[in-house]
Each structure stands twice: as C-alpha cells, then as structure tokens.
Design an enzyme around this catalytic site. Structure first.
Site, PDB file in Angstrom:
ATOM      1  CG  ASP A 172       6.874  -6.272  -2.231  1.00 25.88           C
ATOM      2  OD1 ASP A 172       6.508  -7.387  -1.823  1.00 25.88           O
ATOM      3  OD2 ASP A 172       6.424  -5.195  -1.791  1.00 25.88           O
ATOM      4  CG  PHE A 201      -1.590   1.181   1.637  1.00 27.21           C
ATOM      5  CD1 PHE A 201      -2.235   1.995   0.715  1.00 27.21           C
ATOM      6  CD2 PHE A 201      -1.594   1.569   2.977  1.00 27.21           C
ATOM      7  CE1 PHE A 201      -2.856   3.177   1.113  1.00 27.21           C
ATOM      8  CE2 PHE A 201      -2.217   2.739   3.388  1.00 27.21           C
ATOM      9  CZ  PHE A 201      -2.834   3.549   2.457  1.00 27.21           C
ATOM     10  CE1 TYR A 238       4.353  -3.760  11.639  1.00 30.26           C
ATOM     11  CE2 TYR A 238       3.191  -2.506  13.323  1.00 30.26           C
ATOM     12  CZ  TYR A 238       3.708  -2.596  12.045  1.00 30.26           C
ATOM     13  OH  TYR A 238       3.587  -1.540  11.168  1.00 30.26           O
ATOM     14  N   GLY A 263      23.380  -2.078   5.866  1.00 32.25           N
ATOM     15  CA  GLY A 263      24.676  -2.465   5.311  1.00 32.25           C
ATOM     16  C   GLY A 263      24.810  -1.957   3.881  1.00 32.25           C
TER      17      GLY A 263
HETATM   18  N1  LIG Z   1      -0.283   1.541   6.579  1.00 30.55           N
HETATM   19  C1  LIG Z   1      -0.115   2.076   7.776  1.00 30.55           C
HETATM   20  O1  LIG Z   1      -1.048   2.698   8.319  1.00 30.55           O
HETATM   21  C2  LIG Z   1       1.213   1.953   8.485  1.00 30.55           C
HETATM   22  C3  LIG Z   1       1.323   2.479   9.786  1.00 30.55           C
HETATM   23  C4  LIG Z   1       2.539   2.377  10.439  1.00 30.55           C
HETATM   24  C5  LIG Z   1       3.648   1.835   9.803  1.00 30.55           C
HETATM   25  N2  LIG Z   1       3.512   1.340   8.546  1.00 30.55           N
HETATM   26  C6  LIG Z   1       4.708   0.720   7.946  1.00 30.55           C
HETATM   27  O2  LIG Z   1       4.802   1.052   6.573  1.00 30.55           O
HETATM   28  C7  LIG Z   1       5.322  -0.048   5.830  1.00 30.55           C
HETATM   29  C8  LIG Z   1       4.368  -0.419   4.699  1.00 30.55           C
HETATM   30  O3  LIG Z   1       3.080  -0.750   5.223  1.00 30.55           O
HETATM   31  P1  LIG Z   1       1.838  -1.044   4.259  1.00 30.55           P
HETATM   32  O4  LIG Z   1       0.628  -0.580   4.960  1.00 30.55           O
HETATM   33  O5  LIG Z   1       2.145  -0.509   2.926  1.00 30.55           O
HETATM   34  O6  LIG Z   1       1.828  -2.633   4.269  1.00 30.55           O
HETATM   35  P2  LIG Z   1       1.715  -3.642   3.018  1.00 30.55           P
HETATM   36  O7  LIG Z   1       1.556  -5.010   3.615  1.00 30.55           O
HETATM   37  O8  LIG Z   1       0.694  -3.161   2.064  1.00 30.55           O
HETATM   38  O9  LIG Z   1       3.134  -3.503   2.336  1.00 30.55           O
HETATM   39  C9  LIG Z   1       4.288  -4.129   2.834  1.00 30.55           C
HETATM   40  C10 LIG Z   1       5.066  -4.676   1.651  1.00 30.55           C
HETATM   41  O10 LIG Z   1       6.291  -5.272   2.127  1.00 30.55           O
HETATM   42  C11 LIG Z   1       6.493  -6.484   1.413  1.00 30.55           C
HETATM   43  N3  LIG Z   1       7.376  -7.350   2.214  1.00 30.55           N
HETATM   44  C12 LIG Z   1       7.122  -7.886   3.426  1.00 30.55           C
HETATM   45  N4  LIG Z   1       8.168  -8.620   3.837  1.00 30.55           N
HETATM   46  C13 LIG Z   1       9.122  -8.523   2.864  1.00 30.55           C
HETATM   47  C14 LIG Z   1      10.431  -9.064   2.699  1.00 30.55           C
HETATM   48  N5  LIG Z   1      10.975  -9.852   3.624  1.00 30.55           N
HETATM   49  N6  LIG Z   1      11.123  -8.746   1.582  1.00 30.55           N
HETATM   50  C15 LIG Z   1      10.585  -7.947   0.616  1.00 30.55           C
HETATM   51  N7  LIG Z   1       9.346  -7.415   0.718  1.00 30.55           N
HETATM   52  C16 LIG Z   1       8.622  -7.706   1.823  1.00 30.55           C
HETATM   53  C17 LIG Z   1       5.094  -7.037   1.212  1.00 30.55           C
HETATM   54  O11 LIG Z   1       5.002  -8.012   0.195  1.00 30.55           O
HETATM   55  C18 LIG Z   1       4.308  -5.775   0.901  1.00 30.55           C
HETATM   56  O12 LIG Z   1       4.291  -5.489  -0.475  1.00 30.55           O
HETATM   57  C19 LIG Z   1       5.541  -1.184   6.839  1.00 30.55           C
HETATM   58  O13 LIG Z   1       6.891  -1.169   7.235  1.00 30.55           O
HETATM   59  C20 LIG Z   1       4.655  -0.796   7.991  1.00 30.55           C
HETATM   60  O14 LIG Z   1       5.138  -1.299   9.213  1.00 30.55           O
HETATM   61  C21 LIG Z   1       2.324   1.365   7.875  1.00 30.55           C
END
Ligand SMILES: NC(=O)c1ccc[n+]([C@@H]2O[C@H](COP(=O)([O-])OP(=O)(O)OC[C@H]3O[C@@H](n4cnc5c(N)ncnc54)[C@H](O)[C@@H]3O)[C@@H](O)[C@H]2O)c1
Length: 328
Positions: free
Chosen positions: A33, A13, A147, A104
């Site tokens: 990703d 997202f 988390y 790194g």
């Molecule tokens: N959406 C929110 O409200 C929110 C709030 C606080 C923090 N965040 C942080 O923002 C970031 C993105 O969140 P989001 O809402 O877009 O979630 P999301 O699940 O839509 O996106 C996360 C992406 O990371 C990829 N991913 C996960 N593990 C991976 C790995 N080991 N290697 C490569 N890719 C990997 C997933 O496939 C996914 O496309 C996260 O780090 C989340 O903790 C989001």
C-alpha cells in the site's frame, strides 16, 4: 508449504479485511500500500505475525517481490467519490499503470490474479438489476469518468493478459460494501449518515433520496471474493447484496438505529449520480454457491458499534490528508 498472496491496497477498508481472511486461511500475506487513502491502523493487529509482511509501495511503479507468489489480489485504488474527485490522475494511474504492473508480475510469477472492479462500470444503468452481460452507461468525461473508465480499462487489460499471455485472471465487480474500518469522512453514504447522527447533525441526502442502493456487509463480500479466486471462472462476476433500499429509507433506518432525533434533509443532486443500483447475483449463486448471509440490521449494528468505539475527536476530523497535493 504455505501459499503466498500479494494484496495491493492492503491498508484500505476491503484490503485489510482480505488480509484477515487470508491469514485465517493459513496463507503467507504480502500486504502492499502507498497509504494514499489507507490507514496503517487497519492492519496494525497483523504486523507482528510471522506470516504477514508490509511493503510501503506505489503500485504504479515497478513491483518487485522476492520469491514465489501464488495469488495476487489487486485492490489498490481510491474508491469513494470524495477521494477520486480529489485525485483523478492517481485514480486513473492505479487502475491502468498499476494493473499493468500487477499483471506483468502475475505473468512472471505464474500467479493467479484477481482484480477489484466495481458496479461503477455500469455507470448510471439503463438495465435493472445489473447483470454481468450489461455493458453500462458511463460518461467518460464526467466527474466520475476517472474512476469508472479506469476500472473499465482494468477489466480490458486483464482480459488481454488472459487471452494473450494465458495469465490466470479473475474479475470481481463489487457493489456497495460496508462494515468496520470504513473512514467516517470518506463521503460514502453510510459513514456520512452515521457520522452525522453521532455528531447531532441533520442527515443529508442528495435530491429527494429516491435513488436506490444495495449494501453488502464486508464479511459476505470477502467470502464471495475468496470463492471466486478459487473458482475457474474468468469472466466478471457481480458480488453484492441484492436487497435494495432508497437512500431516504436508509437514512430513516440509521436514525432509528442510532436513536438520533435529527431530520433528513436534502441537498442538490451531484452530476451523474446513479439512480438505481442492485446486483443480479445469479452467476455468483450458480458458479460459487455464494449469497450474502448478513442482513442489513445485523451488519449496520456491528458497523455502528465500530464507529461509536472510535476516539470522539475522529468524529469531527475532516480529511486528514491533503490529497490534491498528491494528484501528480
Ligand atoms: N468499498 C466498496 O464498496 C467498493 C465497491 C466497488 C469497488 N471497490 C474496489 O475495492 C478496492 C478497495 O476499495 P476500498 O473501499 O477498500 O478503498 P480504500 O480507499 O479504503 O482502500 C484502497 C487502498 O488502496 C491504496 N492505494 C491507492 N492507490 C495506491 C497505489 N498507487 N499504490 C498502492 N496502494 C494504493 C490506498 O492507500 C488504500 O489503502 C478498490 O479497488 C475499489 O475500487 C470497493
């Protein structure tokens, strides 16, 4: 010469909206990703662009990039409770091993790195609204520990790389964000409510719905993050919308917006569900000259139109991946 940015979690997202922004700003974007919770449809409109490349890679494994890198945006991590409760080990690994790899790489490439932390580092906060100086109230062995603690480790190792190896680092603490490309079935409150409204089901809130949340529209968040990246501030910065609302009032807003005739009903409260969430954004205002511009009514309307435009059968899909199988 275009600057190059590596975005991890690019098919998710937030990652996909960051890709859009960096392309618009004229960067060469390397999107990475492993698609564990992401979806290629979020970035398919970028795939043919000359200055966009996609690497299918798990960032917990060594990351190899040819050529120079100016910036790294580390956004890979499951982010919704439904996801991280199913894949706690992957969640811990991506913010620990994954962040170590990213730092790194930043050190070798002399790139500036921004890591995506979260308001969850504050846990169930005893200070309200949450300032960056508050250390939080997190249960390390509770269901959300995988988390919250992973993100706290991520912040710690980021500071260690900054202090030890002089890597240029930035830490954003993101509060609840919403907008197009969220998954309908990811368990977060906004898509859950809109999905229920569209399916003709009652809207389910936890407890009496008196817990509060503050929702930031995605374009505001991306703008704050972009400003933070270009700033010279190293300590964590909250980015979110301080307009706070109870879950019950929020459910009523969704019923009104969608014209749904259903009711709001209550389910048992999950363990360690935070009671209050509101960012103190004084730092972002002072340092980045940033504050949110999109009010909830406008943002919800755009998001609702997005969900309505999805193929009808999407509304009835449960999670399409067998995530537990991946939890190695
Ligand atoms: N959406 C929110 O409200 C929110 C709030 C606080 C923090 N965040 C942080 O923002 C970031 C993105 O969140 P989001 O809402 O877009 O979630 P999301 O699940 O839509 O996106 C996360 C992406 O990371 C990829 N991913 C996960 N593990 C991976 C790995 N080991 N290697 C490569 N890719 C990997 C997933 O496939 C996914 O496309 C996260 O780090 C989340 O903790 C989001």
């Amino acid at each position: 010469m275009k600057k190059t940015v590596l975005i991890t979690g690019a098919a998710g997202f937030l990652g996909s909206h960051l890709c859009d922004r960096f392309i618009k700003e004229g960067y060469h974007v390397i999107a990475m990703d492993n698609l564990i919770t992401g979806d290629m449809r979020n970035i398919e409109h970028l795939m043919k662009l000359e200055h966009f490349e996609f690497h299918h890679h798990d960032v917990t494994k060594h990351i190899h990039i040819v050529g120079e890198l100016d910036y790294i945006m580390h956004f890979a991590s499951p982010a919704s409770p439904i996801d991280y409760l199913k894949i706690p080990i992957q969640t811990l690994k991506v913010s620990s091993l994954g962040t170590h790899n990213v730092l790194g790489l930043a050190r070798v490439k002399k790139a500036r790195v921004l890591v995506a932390s979260t308001s969850e580092v504050y846990g169930d906060p005893t200070v309200h609204p949450q300032t960056e100086e508050y250390w939080g109230n997190v249960n390390p062995v509770g269901p959300r520990g995988c988390y919250d603690e992973a993100k706290r480790f991520m912040e710690a190792i980021t500071m260690a790389y900054h202090n030890t190896h002089q890597v240029e680092t930035r830490i954003v603490r993101i509060f609840n964000t919403y907008g197009p490309r969220m998954r309908l079935n990811d368990g977060r409150v906004l898509p859950a409510f809109i999905g229920q409204a569209l399916r003709g089901e009652d809207l389910t809130m936890f407890g009496d719905g008196s817990q509060t949340r503050s929702f930031c529209y995605v374009s505001d968040l991306v703008d704050g993050i972009y400003r933070l990246l270009l700033s010279d501030y190293v300590m964590p910065v909250n980015i979110g919308n301080p307009s706070e609302i109870t879950i019950k009032e929020f459910g009523e807003e969704i019923l009104k917006l969608t014209g749904a005739k259903q009711k709001l009903i209550s389910l048992a409260l999950p363990k360690d569900d935070p009671k209050q969430r509101r960012p103190d954004i004084s730092k972002a205002k002072a340092l980045l000259d940033w504050e949110p511009k999109v009010n909830r009514a406008e943002g919800l309307k755009i998001t609702y139109e997005y969900f309505k435009s999805l193929p009808h059968d999407e509304l009835f899909k449960t999670e399409h991946r067998d995530l537990e199988k991946l939890n190695k």
